[in-house]
Design a protein around this motif. Sequence first.
Motif, PDB file in Angstrom:
ATOM      1  N   ALA A  45       0.813  -1.212   0.000  1.00 47.83           N
ATOM      2  CA  ALA A  45       0.000   0.000   0.000  1.00 47.83           C
ATOM      3  C   ALA A  45       0.853   1.271   0.000  1.00 47.83           C
ATOM      4  CB  ALA A  45      -0.939  -0.005   1.209  1.00 47.83           C
ATOM      5  N   ILE A  46       1.854   1.321   0.877  1.00 45.16           N
ATOM      6  CA  ILE A  46       2.661   2.551   0.988  1.00 45.16           C
ATOM      7  C   ILE A  46       3.475   2.812  -0.286  1.00 45.16           C
ATOM      8  CG2 ILE A  46       4.535   3.677   2.231  1.00 45.16           C
ATOM      9  CD1 ILE A  46       3.489   2.433   4.783  1.00 45.16           C
ATOM     10  N   PRO A  47       4.246   1.821  -0.811  1.00 43.62           N
ATOM     11  CA  PRO A  47       4.965   2.110  -2.059  1.00 43.62           C
ATOM     12  C   PRO A  47       4.030   2.404  -3.226  1.00 43.62           C
ATOM     13  CG  PRO A  47       5.164  -0.209  -1.468  1.00 43.62           C
ATOM     14  CD  PRO A  47       4.586   0.487  -0.290  1.00 43.62           C
ATOM     15  N   ALA A  48       2.883   1.722  -3.274  1.00 42.82           N
ATOM     16  CA  ALA A  48       1.916   2.001  -4.342  1.00 42.82           C
ATOM     17  C   ALA A  48       1.397   3.427  -4.230  1.00 42.82           C
ATOM     18  CB  ALA A  48       0.768   1.007  -4.282  1.00 42.82           C
ATOM     19  N   LEU A  49       1.109   3.868  -3.004  1.00 50.19           N
ATOM     20  CA  LEU A  49       0.651   5.242  -2.800  1.00 50.19           C
ATOM     21  C   LEU A  49       1.708   6.249  -3.236  1.00 50.19           C
ATOM     22  CD1 LEU A  49      -1.395   7.277  -1.690  1.00 50.19           C
ATOM     23  CD2 LEU A  49      -0.362   6.958   0.576  1.00 50.19           C
ATOM     24  N   VAL A 100       4.814  -8.343  -7.113  1.00 51.67           N
ATOM     25  CA  VAL A 100       3.679  -8.484  -8.039  1.00 51.67           C
ATOM     26  C   VAL A 100       2.494  -7.664  -7.549  1.00 51.67           C
ATOM     27  CG1 VAL A 100       1.971 -10.101  -8.933  1.00 51.67           C
ATOM     28  CG2 VAL A 100       4.387 -10.730  -8.930  1.00 51.67           C
ATOM     29  N   ALA A 101       2.200  -7.750  -6.236  1.00 53.15           N
ATOM     30  CA  ALA A 101       1.077  -7.005  -5.675  1.00 53.15           C
ATOM     31  C   ALA A 101       1.305  -5.497  -5.791  1.00 53.15           C
ATOM     32  CB  ALA A 101       0.874  -7.397  -4.218  1.00 53.15           C
ATOM     33  N   THR A 102       2.513  -5.046  -5.478  1.00 51.20           N
ATOM     34  CA  THR A 102       2.832  -3.625  -5.583  1.00 51.20           C
ATOM     35  C   THR A 102       2.677  -3.134  -7.014  1.00 51.20           C
ATOM     36  OG1 THR A 102       4.393  -3.782  -3.742  1.00 51.20           O
ATOM     37  CG2 THR A 102       4.597  -1.879  -5.187  1.00 51.20           C
ATOM     38  N   ALA A 103       3.194  -3.909  -7.968  1.00 51.58           N
ATOM     39  CA  ALA A 103       3.087  -3.522  -9.374  1.00 51.58           C
ATOM     40  C   ALA A 103       1.628  -3.475  -9.814  1.00 51.58           C
ATOM     41  CB  ALA A 103       3.884  -4.502 -10.239  1.00 51.58           C
ATOM     42  N   ALA A 104       0.847  -4.477  -9.434  1.00 52.71           N
ATOM     43  CA  ALA A 104      -0.558  -4.530  -9.851  1.00 52.71           C
ATOM     44  C   ALA A 104      -1.354  -3.365  -9.278  1.00 52.71           C
ATOM     45  CB  ALA A 104      -1.172  -5.860  -9.429  1.00 52.71           C
ATOM     46  N   VAL A 105      -1.199  -3.115  -7.973  1.00 54.16           N
ATOM     47  CA  VAL A 105      -1.942  -2.023  -7.331  1.00 54.16           C
ATOM     48  C   VAL A 105      -1.513  -0.673  -7.890  1.00 54.16           C
ATOM     49  CG1 VAL A 105      -2.370  -0.845  -5.139  1.00 54.16           C
ATOM     50  CG2 VAL A 105      -2.343  -3.341  -5.223  1.00 54.16           C
ATOM     51  N   SER A 106      -0.209  -0.490  -8.075  1.00 54.14           N
ATOM     52  CA  SER A 106       0.301   0.795  -8.567  1.00 54.14           C
ATOM     53  C   SER A 106      -0.198   1.090  -9.969  1.00 54.14           C
ATOM     54  CB  SER A 106       1.832   0.792  -8.545  1.00 54.14           C
ATOM     55  OG  SER A 106       2.331   0.540  -7.260  1.00 54.14           O
ATOM     56  N   PHE A 144      11.630  -4.113  -7.071  1.00 56.08           N
ATOM     57  CA  PHE A 144      11.375  -4.597  -5.714  1.00 56.08           C
ATOM     58  C   PHE A 144      12.250  -5.810  -5.402  1.00 56.08           C
ATOM     59  CE2 PHE A 144       9.307  -6.453  -2.118  1.00 56.08           C
ATOM     60  CZ  PHE A 144       8.637  -5.424  -1.486  1.00 56.08           C
ATOM     61  N   VAL A 145      12.316  -6.750  -6.341  1.00 48.85           N
ATOM     62  CA  VAL A 145      13.139  -7.945  -6.157  1.00 48.85           C
ATOM     63  C   VAL A 145      14.620  -7.581  -6.083  1.00 48.85           C
ATOM     64  CG1 VAL A 145      13.826 -10.146  -7.181  1.00 48.85           C
ATOM     65  CG2 VAL A 145      11.434  -9.448  -7.227  1.00 48.85           C
ATOM     66  N   SER A 146      15.039  -6.629  -6.902  1.00 49.72           N
ATOM     67  CA  SER A 146      16.430  -6.183  -6.874  1.00 49.72           C
ATOM     68  C   SER A 146      16.792  -5.621  -5.508  1.00 49.72           C
ATOM     69  CB  SER A 146      16.660  -5.121  -7.956  1.00 49.72           C
ATOM     70  OG  SER A 146      17.992  -4.665  -7.927  1.00 49.72           O
ATOM     71  N   GLY A 147      15.910  -4.816  -4.921  1.00 48.60           N
ATOM     72  CA  GLY A 147      16.155  -4.287  -3.582  1.00 48.60           C
ATOM     73  C   GLY A 147      16.237  -5.382  -2.542  1.00 48.60           C
ATOM     74  N   ASN A 148      15.394  -6.406  -2.680  1.00 48.60           N
ATOM     75  CA  ASN A 148      15.419  -7.509  -1.736  1.00 48.60           C
ATOM     76  C   ASN A 148      16.729  -8.285  -1.822  1.00 48.60           C
ATOM     77  OD1 ASN A 148      14.562 -10.698  -1.288  1.00 48.60           O
ATOM     78  ND2 ASN A 148      13.598  -9.297   0.155  1.00 48.60           N
ATOM     79  N   ILE A 149      17.199  -8.551  -3.036  1.00 49.48           N
ATOM     80  CA  ILE A 149      18.473  -9.259  -3.200  1.00 49.48           C
ATOM     81  C   ILE A 149      19.628  -8.406  -2.690  1.00 49.48           C
ATOM     82  CG2 ILE A 149      20.038 -10.326  -4.862  1.00 49.48           C
ATOM     83  CD1 ILE A 149      17.645 -10.889  -6.642  1.00 49.48           C
TER      84      ILE A 149
END
Length: 225
Positions: A45-49, A100-106, A144-149
Motif C-alpha cells: 500500500a505505501i509504495p503504491a501510494l 507483483v502485488a505492488t506492481a498490480a496495485v500501482s 522490488f526484487v532487486s532491492g530484496n536481493i
Amino acid sequence: MLLEIHEIVAELEGLQRDLDRVNARLERYQHPLRYILTHAVAYVAIPALLLVVAHVIVTIVLDASQLWLRLASVIIPLLFGFAARALNKIWIEEALALGVATAAVSVTSMLTVTGLHDHVPILPSVPVEWREVIEYGTSILLAFVSGNILGMLVFQVLPKVLSEGGKPNPAAFRIARLLGQHVGEEQLRRRARLIQDLIQTAGPLAGVAITAVGSIYTGLRGILG
C-alpha cells in the motif's frame, strides 16, 4: 585457537540467520491475518501510494517528462524491497509476491487516475498500450526484487564473508589447486579464501545486476524506444 574462534563465530551467525527465518515463518503461521495486513500495508500500500503520488505530480501537476516517473518507479520499489529484507527478513519468494502485488496495485491505480482525469477509458484499448502497461509493471516488480536481493547481499552475504576467517572449504581448495599447484600452503589458502568469497558473493551480485538492469530496461523502453 583463533581459527576455531572464527569458525564458531561464523556458525553462530549462521544459526542466527536461520533463527530469524524460523521466527518470521512462525509469526506468519501463528498470526496469519496480522502478518498479511502488516506486510500488505508496509510493502504494497505505501509504495503504491508513493508511486501514484509521483504519477500525479509528474504527469498532471507538472506535466513533466515521463522519464522522471519511470526513474521514481525504479527507486521507490527498490528501497522498499531493501527495507523488507532488512527489517522483516522477507526472503525472495515473498518478495516476488509483494513485488507483483505492488506492481498490480500501482499500475491499476495510475490507470484509474489517468482515466478519471483525462475522461478516457481506464483500461488500455490497443495491444501497444497493454504492452507498455505490462512492461511498466514488470519494471516495478524487478526493482522490488532487486532491492530484496541487495538487502540479502548487505545484511547476510557480506557479513558472512567478512566473519569467515578460518580454513576455506574443500571445494575452494580444489579450485585453487587447479589454478596452480606449485605454490606454498599459505598462498594456496589465501587463494582458496578469495575464491570462496567470490563464489559466495557472485550469485547475489549477479541477481542484483540482472534484476536492476531488467527493471531499468523495461521501465524506460516505452519512452526511449
